[in-house]
Design a protein around this motif. Structure first.
Motif, PDB file in Angstrom:
ATOM      1  N   GLY A 106      41.640   1.961  17.257  1.00 21.75           N
ATOM      2  CA  GLY A 106      41.180   2.798  18.368  1.00 21.75           C
ATOM      3  C   GLY A 106      42.304   3.344  19.232  1.00 21.75           C
ATOM      4  O   GLY A 106      42.060   4.001  20.245  1.00 21.75           O
ATOM      5  N   SER A 107      43.549   3.111  18.835  1.00 20.86           N
ATOM      6  CA  SER A 107      44.686   3.629  19.585  1.00 20.86           C
ATOM      7  C   SER A 107      44.673   5.152  19.600  1.00 20.86           C
ATOM      8  O   SER A 107      45.057   5.785  20.577  1.00 20.86           O
ATOM      9  CB  SER A 107      45.981   3.142  18.918  1.00 20.86           C
ATOM     10  OG  SER A 107      47.095   3.747  19.487  1.00 20.86           O
ATOM     11  N   VAL A 146      48.273   3.140  15.119  1.00 21.03           N
ATOM     12  CA  VAL A 146      48.831   1.871  14.662  1.00 21.03           C
ATOM     13  C   VAL A 146      48.512   1.703  13.174  1.00 21.03           C
ATOM     14  O   VAL A 146      49.390   1.791  12.330  1.00 21.03           O
ATOM     15  CB  VAL A 146      48.306   0.667  15.471  1.00 21.03           C
ATOM     16  CG1 VAL A 146      48.959  -0.626  14.974  1.00 21.03           C
ATOM     17  CG2 VAL A 146      48.610   0.841  16.961  1.00 21.03           C
ATOM     18  N   MET A 177      48.301  12.827  28.259  1.00 22.01           N
ATOM     19  CA  MET A 177      48.450  11.626  29.064  1.00 22.01           C
ATOM     20  C   MET A 177      48.635  10.390  28.178  1.00 22.01           C
ATOM     21  O   MET A 177      49.536   9.588  28.376  1.00 22.01           O
ATOM     22  CB  MET A 177      47.184  11.513  29.915  1.00 22.01           C
ATOM     23  CG  MET A 177      46.996  10.257  30.680  1.00 22.01           C
ATOM     24  SD  MET A 177      45.250  10.222  31.205  1.00 22.01           S
ATOM     25  CE  MET A 177      44.579   9.078  30.009  1.00 22.01           C
ATOM     26  N   ARG A 178      47.807  10.283  27.159  1.00 17.67           N
ATOM     27  CA  ARG A 178      47.850   9.076  26.319  1.00 17.67           C
ATOM     28  C   ARG A 178      49.128   8.985  25.484  1.00 17.67           C
ATOM     29  O   ARG A 178      49.545   7.902  25.099  1.00 17.67           O
ATOM     30  CB  ARG A 178      46.604   9.002  25.415  1.00 17.67           C
ATOM     31  CG  ARG A 178      45.343   8.603  26.188  1.00 17.67           C
ATOM     32  CD  ARG A 178      44.114   8.515  25.290  1.00 17.67           C
ATOM     33  NE  ARG A 178      44.238   7.513  24.234  1.00 17.67           N
ATOM     34  CZ  ARG A 178      44.076   6.200  24.405  1.00 17.67           C
ATOM     35  NH1 ARG A 178      43.779   5.741  25.601  1.00 17.67           N
ATOM     36  NH2 ARG A 178      44.209   5.370  23.391  1.00 17.67           N
ATOM     37  N   GLU A 222      43.896  14.753  28.352  1.00 17.86           N
ATOM     38  CA  GLU A 222      43.837  13.337  28.035  1.00 17.86           C
ATOM     39  C   GLU A 222      44.819  12.999  26.912  1.00 17.86           C
ATOM     40  O   GLU A 222      45.516  11.988  26.958  1.00 17.86           O
ATOM     41  CB  GLU A 222      42.407  12.968  27.612  1.00 17.86           C
ATOM     42  CG  GLU A 222      42.229  11.497  27.345  1.00 17.86           C
ATOM     43  CD  GLU A 222      40.858  11.190  26.783  1.00 17.86           C
ATOM     44  OE1 GLU A 222      39.929  11.024  27.597  1.00 17.86           O
ATOM     45  OE2 GLU A 222      40.709  11.148  25.544  1.00 17.86           O
ATOM     46  N   ASN A 238      51.914   9.265  26.557  1.00 15.19           N
ATOM     47  CA  ASN A 238      52.926   8.611  27.390  1.00 15.19           C
ATOM     48  C   ASN A 238      52.692   7.120  27.570  1.00 15.19           C
ATOM     49  O   ASN A 238      53.407   6.470  28.333  1.00 15.19           O
ATOM     50  CB  ASN A 238      52.957   9.255  28.787  1.00 15.19           C
ATOM     51  CG  ASN A 238      53.520  10.653  28.726  1.00 15.19           C
ATOM     52  OD1 ASN A 238      54.411  10.923  27.929  1.00 15.19           O
ATOM     53  ND2 ASN A 238      52.989  11.545  29.547  1.00 15.19           N
ATOM     54  N   ALA A 239      51.715   6.579  26.880  1.00 17.26           N
ATOM     55  CA  ALA A 239      51.304   5.194  27.148  1.00 17.26           C
ATOM     56  C   ALA A 239      52.448   4.190  27.059  1.00 17.26           C
ATOM     57  O   ALA A 239      52.484   3.217  27.810  1.00 17.26           O
ATOM     58  CB  ALA A 239      50.181   4.801  26.185  1.00 17.26           C
ATOM     59  N   PHE A 240      53.368   4.400  26.140  1.00 16.75           N
ATOM     60  CA  PHE A 240      54.411   3.382  25.927  1.00 16.75           C
ATOM     61  C   PHE A 240      55.807   3.896  26.265  1.00 16.75           C
ATOM     62  O   PHE A 240      56.798   3.395  25.749  1.00 16.75           O
ATOM     63  CB  PHE A 240      54.348   2.887  24.477  1.00 16.75           C
ATOM     64  CG  PHE A 240      53.072   2.154  24.169  1.00 16.75           C
ATOM     65  CD1 PHE A 240      52.896   0.843  24.588  1.00 16.75           C
ATOM     66  CD2 PHE A 240      52.033   2.773  23.492  1.00 16.75           C
ATOM     67  CE1 PHE A 240      51.722   0.162  24.329  1.00 16.75           C
ATOM     68  CE2 PHE A 240      50.855   2.107  23.230  1.00 16.75           C
ATOM     69  CZ  PHE A 240      50.696   0.792  23.644  1.00 16.75           C
ATOM     70  N   PHE A 258      38.021   8.815  16.698  1.00 14.18           N
ATOM     71  CA  PHE A 258      39.285   8.281  16.205  1.00 14.18           C
ATOM     72  C   PHE A 258      39.973   9.345  15.350  1.00 14.18           C
ATOM     73  O   PHE A 258      39.477   9.716  14.290  1.00 14.18           O
ATOM     74  CB  PHE A 258      39.043   7.022  15.355  1.00 14.18           C
ATOM     75  CG  PHE A 258      38.554   5.834  16.127  1.00 14.18           C
ATOM     76  CD1 PHE A 258      38.279   5.923  17.483  1.00 14.18           C
ATOM     77  CD2 PHE A 258      38.396   4.606  15.506  1.00 14.18           C
ATOM     78  CE1 PHE A 258      37.841   4.811  18.201  1.00 14.18           C
ATOM     79  CE2 PHE A 258      37.958   3.493  16.213  1.00 14.18           C
ATOM     80  CZ  PHE A 258      37.671   3.593  17.562  1.00 14.18           C
ATOM     81  N   ILE A 275      48.715   8.626  19.341  1.00 19.12           N
ATOM     82  CA  ILE A 275      49.460   7.434  18.917  1.00 19.12           C
ATOM     83  C   ILE A 275      48.600   6.582  17.982  1.00 19.12           C
ATOM     84  O   ILE A 275      47.445   6.311  18.268  1.00 19.12           O
ATOM     85  CB  ILE A 275      49.907   6.611  20.145  1.00 19.12           C
ATOM     86  CG1 ILE A 275      50.927   7.430  20.950  1.00 19.12           C
ATOM     87  CG2 ILE A 275      50.516   5.270  19.713  1.00 19.12           C
ATOM     88  CD1 ILE A 275      51.512   6.720  22.139  1.00 19.12           C
ATOM     89  N   ASN A 314      34.058  10.211  22.076  1.00 20.37           N
ATOM     90  CA  ASN A 314      35.261   9.447  21.817  1.00 20.37           C
ATOM     91  C   ASN A 314      35.426   9.332  20.297  1.00 20.37           C
ATOM     92  O   ASN A 314      34.653   8.656  19.638  1.00 20.37           O
ATOM     93  CB  ASN A 314      35.041   8.052  22.429  1.00 20.37           C
ATOM     94  CG  ASN A 314      36.336   7.395  22.798  1.00 20.37           C
ATOM     95  OD1 ASN A 314      37.415   7.954  22.628  1.00 20.37           O
ATOM     96  ND2 ASN A 314      36.238   6.179  23.301  1.00 20.37           N
ATOM     97  N   ARG A 332      42.303   7.258  19.742  1.00 17.33           N
ATOM     98  CA  ARG A 332      41.075   7.909  20.176  1.00 17.33           C
ATOM     99  C   ARG A 332      41.340   9.128  21.065  1.00 17.33           C
ATOM    100  O   ARG A 332      42.249   9.137  21.871  1.00 17.33           O
ATOM    101  CB  ARG A 332      40.121   6.921  20.857  1.00 17.33           C
ATOM    102  CG  ARG A 332      40.613   6.242  22.092  1.00 17.33           C
ATOM    103  CD  ARG A 332      39.743   5.005  22.365  1.00 17.33           C
ATOM    104  NE  ARG A 332      39.900   4.500  23.723  1.00 17.33           N
ATOM    105  CZ  ARG A 332      40.844   3.622  24.077  1.00 17.33           C
ATOM    106  NH1 ARG A 332      41.716   3.195  23.186  1.00 17.33           N
ATOM    107  NH2 ARG A 332      40.913   3.216  25.327  1.00 17.33           N
ATOM    108  N   VAL A 333      40.537  10.143  20.811  1.00 19.31           N
ATOM    109  CA  VAL A 333      40.643  11.402  21.544  1.00 19.31           C
ATOM    110  C   VAL A 333      39.238  11.807  21.975  1.00 19.31           C
ATOM    111  O   VAL A 333      38.253  11.407  21.354  1.00 19.31           O
ATOM    112  CB  VAL A 333      41.244  12.516  20.652  1.00 19.31           C
ATOM    113  CG1 VAL A 333      42.727  12.278  20.420  1.00 19.31           C
ATOM    114  CG2 VAL A 333      40.523  12.615  19.318  1.00 19.31           C
ATOM    115  N   THR A 334      39.170  12.574  23.053  1.00 21.37           N
ATOM    116  CA  THR A 334      37.855  13.058  23.474  1.00 21.37           C
ATOM    117  C   THR A 334      37.661  14.470  22.940  1.00 21.37           C
ATOM    118  O   THR A 334      38.448  15.366  23.219  1.00 21.37           O
ATOM    119  CB  THR A 334      37.728  13.020  25.004  1.00 21.37           C
ATOM    120  OG1 THR A 334      37.937  11.678  25.439  1.00 21.37           O
ATOM    121  CG2 THR A 334      36.350  13.482  25.453  1.00 21.37           C
TER     122      THR A 334
END
Ligand SMILES: Cc1cc2nc3c(=O)[nH]c(=O)nc-3n(C[C@H](O)[C@H](O)[C@H](O)COP(=O)(O)OP(=O)(O)OC[C@H]3O[C@@H](n4cnc5c(N)ncnc54)[C@H](O)[C@@H]3O)c2cc1C
Ligand SMILES: Cc1cc2nc3c(=O)[nH]c(=O)nc-3n(C[C@H](O)[C@H](O)[C@H](O)COP(=O)(O)OP(=O)(O)OC[C@H]3O[C@@H](n4cnc5c(N)ncnc54)[C@H](O)[C@@H]3O)c2cc1C
Ligand code: SF4
Ligand code: SF4
Ligand code: FES
Lengths: 290, 472
Positions: free
Chosen positions: A236-237, A229, A268-269, A265, A271-273, A248, A227, A246, A239-241
């Motif tokens: 930093g929205s 912005v 999972m991320r 990860e 689904n944040a919104f 961008f 995701i 970490n 960001r991935v590992t």
């Protein structure tokens, strides 16, 4: 030359010069007049769009660019509010804000055989990368998959620039019945000359690509869709590992070495919104009906 | 403010504020500003020193003494013109300058504990005498130089450094184009500093006045990607100024830091300010909801994030900082505002890990207590963890405000630009000149995260140098 005082849109009015429906109500492609972006866009780059003054910024891959005509191509899957609204636009309409090219381009060099794997809408993004490799003189093998034959994008386009196009569908309506990664695995078993594999598609597909290529030891890249912005390293929205670090995705990616990506990860991320996205979509549907 | 030593000095004229309980629920500006009577009363306290020290404290050389005298005489036009001679964004500076460390710190009255409220007066003048800027007001000379379309200068980034440069050059007949990567100009003034401290209409007004001077704003142009520095020279620009800021947010590399519910202050504030997420779903961009909010850091950015979270309906907001209150880098005024509104402080502690549920949604933060060692060579007391002393904070929203690094898009794609070890552009402290011919840089991309008025000072110095070269 730069048009003086042009408020938005790099170098043009971002006019939609052509719209082609690929899968009704799901996927379409738009050719947009954006001369500056077209002159700079390389395979692997994306653009950020905003459609209205109240709209969200969303990233979409530049699926093709024609510097002569000053056109770029985007292909989108209707997912939620913004892409659904985009789908209401047509020829002659304009994109309010269009910013790009963004992200690091794919590193393309002449190296032999490159396998480009695309799943779903990812095939469109993969197309630009395949084309770049073809132009660089590589042997391009395109491996594409979708749920069924009608949902398969860009096959004719890929045939023009690929040595071969291998197809899989979940329902067996065309090509291999099953997953793209099964086709990929078989191909790797038969061709020891493959120098690089690039995968673009849904996260589970990219994870599977990573798993399949690992035993072959072939360099494998995937294009991550976290995701975003701003799309230029300021939030930093995205960001991935990767390899425990970490990073961008918008400025250090979106392509990363597949074996090092933390796909759990990423899933999972994404689904944040979820909850808010549903609210937006519901409101949009209501307004569209009334 | 406490009085040091005995003096007969009249105290500073207070400024009215919105009531803390009321304002904690809304985004309206907190500090209401002086009225005319208050402003004149405050201006009359000024000693009109023979050797005014106030001016030396200002990075953009505002002639405080003169403009304050004019306020005392109720000559607001004169005062405005005086300020505008050197400061193109007075309404902004009057609000967000850390005056207590700049002009007011060196005011002759400072030792009494009651320096002249220079910032408040500057804000008053700008707000009350605002005419759209003409050349006259920008230069103070009354001479309007027509814009020479062939004398073109490009500024990359539209933060205060570039805005200042644009104002200075445009008023002197230079055609300036400002290239901004985002869809709206203003830099941190727009995407970072919240409405309740700096109303966006104030920034808009300054930008409009630059447009009146025929400055072009070209948004959605990413320097280094959409347009390179070489392209700009090919297009006939005679000089390029880089003011792209230090917007890359830092994280702490702790376990669980990418759980859902942990955001950089930049992301949080951008969603709220630039994208108007506080008006979701009318505006599309969602803002992460938070009931129990933990903000990590002790600077202005942490205060802004904490106060924003409060206004968006958080049940409780804790700011955690590894040193003590006295060492917090935030402006005292901002810290006090935050505390009044209900933000809590948790000092001498640092997060060590974040924990979530199966969906990856943040639930709690594990914190470790710290103690301060005596000051080292750097003069700052060093915080060290207390072995085994942990505690937990329940949290569904964590905002990381632990600093930023240099924006890298332009510097990455322009290898000719020499950078320092931390990735900031090397530029001459006086002229702003970089390793590239006729390319100048200033603001946070040179100094690292600093202040609005320092960025403006850099823009002004570079503008002077560019003008000198163009006319040479
Ligand atoms: C580098 C990159 C390239 C992409 N290229 C394409 C492409 O070529 N074609 C295409 O169809 N899609 C592409 N995507 C995904 C596309 O950005 C999302 O589908 C889109 O943002 C969804 O927005 P929405 O409002 O329609 O849906 P929403 O309802 O907002 O979201 C649906 C889902 O999309 C994802 N998403 C939401 N907001 C964002 C955001 N701001 N950034 C990224 N993902 C988001 C989330 O997983 C979310 O659950 C790309 C994403 C990235 C990061
Ligand atoms: C939340 C917050 C609160 C603050 N509060 C205060 C305060 O109260 N007082 C104070 O004095 N200072 C404060 N600061 C610091 C102050 O805002 C900065 O020091 C100042 O804005 C720096 O100005 P700048 O000109 O260097 O650029 P910035 O304001 O950083 O703007 C840079 C601009 O360049 C754009 N950009 C980046 N890369 C590119 C590119 N490649 N091409 C084109 N454009 C690009 C960015 O999008 C941005 O708009 C605060 C900062 C933050 C984040
Ligand atoms: S610009 Fe800032 S530092 Fe300078 S006089 Fe005004 S408030 Fe003081
Ligand atoms: S130093 Fe203080 S008292 Fe003296 S002229 Fe400046 S503002 Fe007035
Ligand atoms: S999208 Fe903001 S940092 Fe990548």
């Amino acid at each position: 030359m730069l048009p003086a005082g042009d408020k938005s849109g790099a170098g043009g009015m971002n006019k939609i010069v052509k719209k082609r429906v690929l899968i009704p109500d799901r996927v379409s492609e738009m050719t947009i007049e954006a001369p500056l972006i077209a002159s700079k866009a390389k395979p692997g780059n994306f653009a950020v769009l905003r459609l209205t003054e109240k709209g969200e910024r969303i990233p979409l891959t530049i699926a093709d660019a024609d510097p002569e005509l000053g056109h770029i191509l985007i292909v989108y899957l209707v997912m939620g509010k913004t892409t659904a609204f985009l789908d209401t636009l047509g020829e002659g309409d304009s994109i309010l804000d269009l910013c790009g090219p963004l992200g690091r381009p794919t590193r393309i060099k002449k190296q032999g055989t490159v396998v480009c794997v695309g799943g779903g809408t990812g095939i469109a993004a993969m197309h630009h990368i395949a084309k770049g490799n073809f132009k660089a003189g590589n042997k391009v093998v395109s491996v594409i998959g979708a749920r069924s034959k009608d949902l398969l994008l860009f096959k004719p386009e890929l045939e023009k620039i690929s040595h071969s196009v291998l197809v899989s569908t979940d329902d067996g309506s065309l090509g291999h019945k099953g997953m793209v990664t099964e086709v990929l695995e078989k191909y790797l078993q038969n061709d020891p000359e493959v120098r690089e594999v690039i995968g673009v598609g849904p996260v589970p597909m990219m994870r599977a690509v990573a798993r399949v290529t690992e035993p072959f030891g072939v360099r494998t890249l995937v294009s991550l869709n976290s995701i975003m912005v701003d799309g230029m390293g300021m939030c930093g929205s995205c960001r991935v590992t990767v390899d425990g670090k970490n990073l961008f995705a918008c400025v250090e990616g979106p392509e990363f070495e597949a074996s090092k990506v933390d796909f759990d990860e990423l899933m999972m991320r994404l689904n944040a919104f979820k909850a808010q996205e549903q609210i937006s979509m519901e409101l949009f549907k209501q307004r569209k009906q009334s | 403010m406490k009085k040091k030593g005995k003096s007969k000095v009249r105290p500073r004229t207070p400024m009215s504020m919105l009531d803390p309980k009321e304002r904690a629920k809304m985004f309206s500006e907190v500090a209401l500003g002086y009225n005319l009577k208050e402003a004149i009363a405050e201006a009359r306290r000024c000693l009109q020193c023979k050797k005014p020290s106030c001016i030396k404290g200002c990075p953009v050389d505002v002639d405080c003494k003169s403009f304050i005298r004019m306020v005392a005489e109720n000559d607001l036009h004169g005062a405005f013109t005086k300020i505008k001679e050197t400061n193109s964004l007075p309404a902004i500076c009057g609000r967000v300058c850390p005056q207590e460390n700049q002009c007011e710190m060196v005011c002759k009255l400072c030792p009494t504990g009651h320096p002249i409220a220079i910032g408040r007066l500057e804000r008053f003048v700008a707000d009350n005498y605002y005419a759209s800027t003409s050349c006259e007001e920008e230069t103070g000379s009354g001479v309007c130089i027509p814009i020479d379309e062939n004398l073109k200068v490009a500024a990359i980034g539209s933060g205060p450094s570039s805005l200042t440069l644009a104002g200075f050059l445009a008023a002197r007949g230079v055609k300036v184009s400002v290239f901004e990567a985002l869809h709206a100009p203003g830099g941190v003034l727009v995407y970072g500093i919240p409405e309740f401290r700096l109303p966006k209409s104030v920034v808009q007004r300054e930008i409009e006045s630059l447009k009146n001077l025929q400055v072009d704003f070209l948004c959605n142009y990413v320097g280094g990607m959409t347009v390179s520095i070489d392209d700009l020279f090919h297009q006939g620009y005679k000089a390029v100024f880089i003011g792209v800021g230090a917007g890359l947010p830092k994280f702490m590399n702790l376990p669980g830091e990418n759980l859902i519910g942990i955001y950089s202050a930049n992301e949080y504030l951008t969603r709220v300010n630039l994208m108007h997420g506080y008006r979701f779903p009318e505006y599309d961009t969602p803002v992460p909801p938070g009931k129990n909010v933990v903000v990590i850091g002790g600077g202005n950015v942490a205060m802004d994030a904490a106060r924003t979270a409060l206004r968006l309906g958080a049940g409780n907001v804790k700011v955690v900082y590894r040193r003590t209150k006295g060492e917090m880098p935030a402006r005292l005024e901002e810290l006090e505002h935050a505390l009044e509104e209900g933000v809590e402080l948790e000092i001498l502690c640092t997060p060590v890990s974040f924990h979530g549920d199966e969906q990856g949604v943040l639930q709690k933060v594990v914190m470790q207590r710290m103690e301060l060692l005596e000051a080292d060579e750097s003069g700052r007391k060093k915080p060290v963890p207390l072995e085994g002393d942990f505690f937990e904070l329940e949290a569904d929203l964590v905002i990381m405000a632990v600093g930023t690094g240099s924006n890298m898009v332009l510097t990455q794609t322009t290898p000719e630009l020499k950078l320092n070890k931390r990735g900031y552009i090397l530029a001459d402290a006086q002229s702003g000149e970089t390793s590239m011919d006729m390319v100048f840089a200033g603001g946070d991309i040179v100094t690292g995260a600093a202040t609005v008025v320092e960025a403006m000072g850099a823009g002004r110095r570079a503008a002077k140098e560019i003008l000198r070269r163009l006319k040479a």
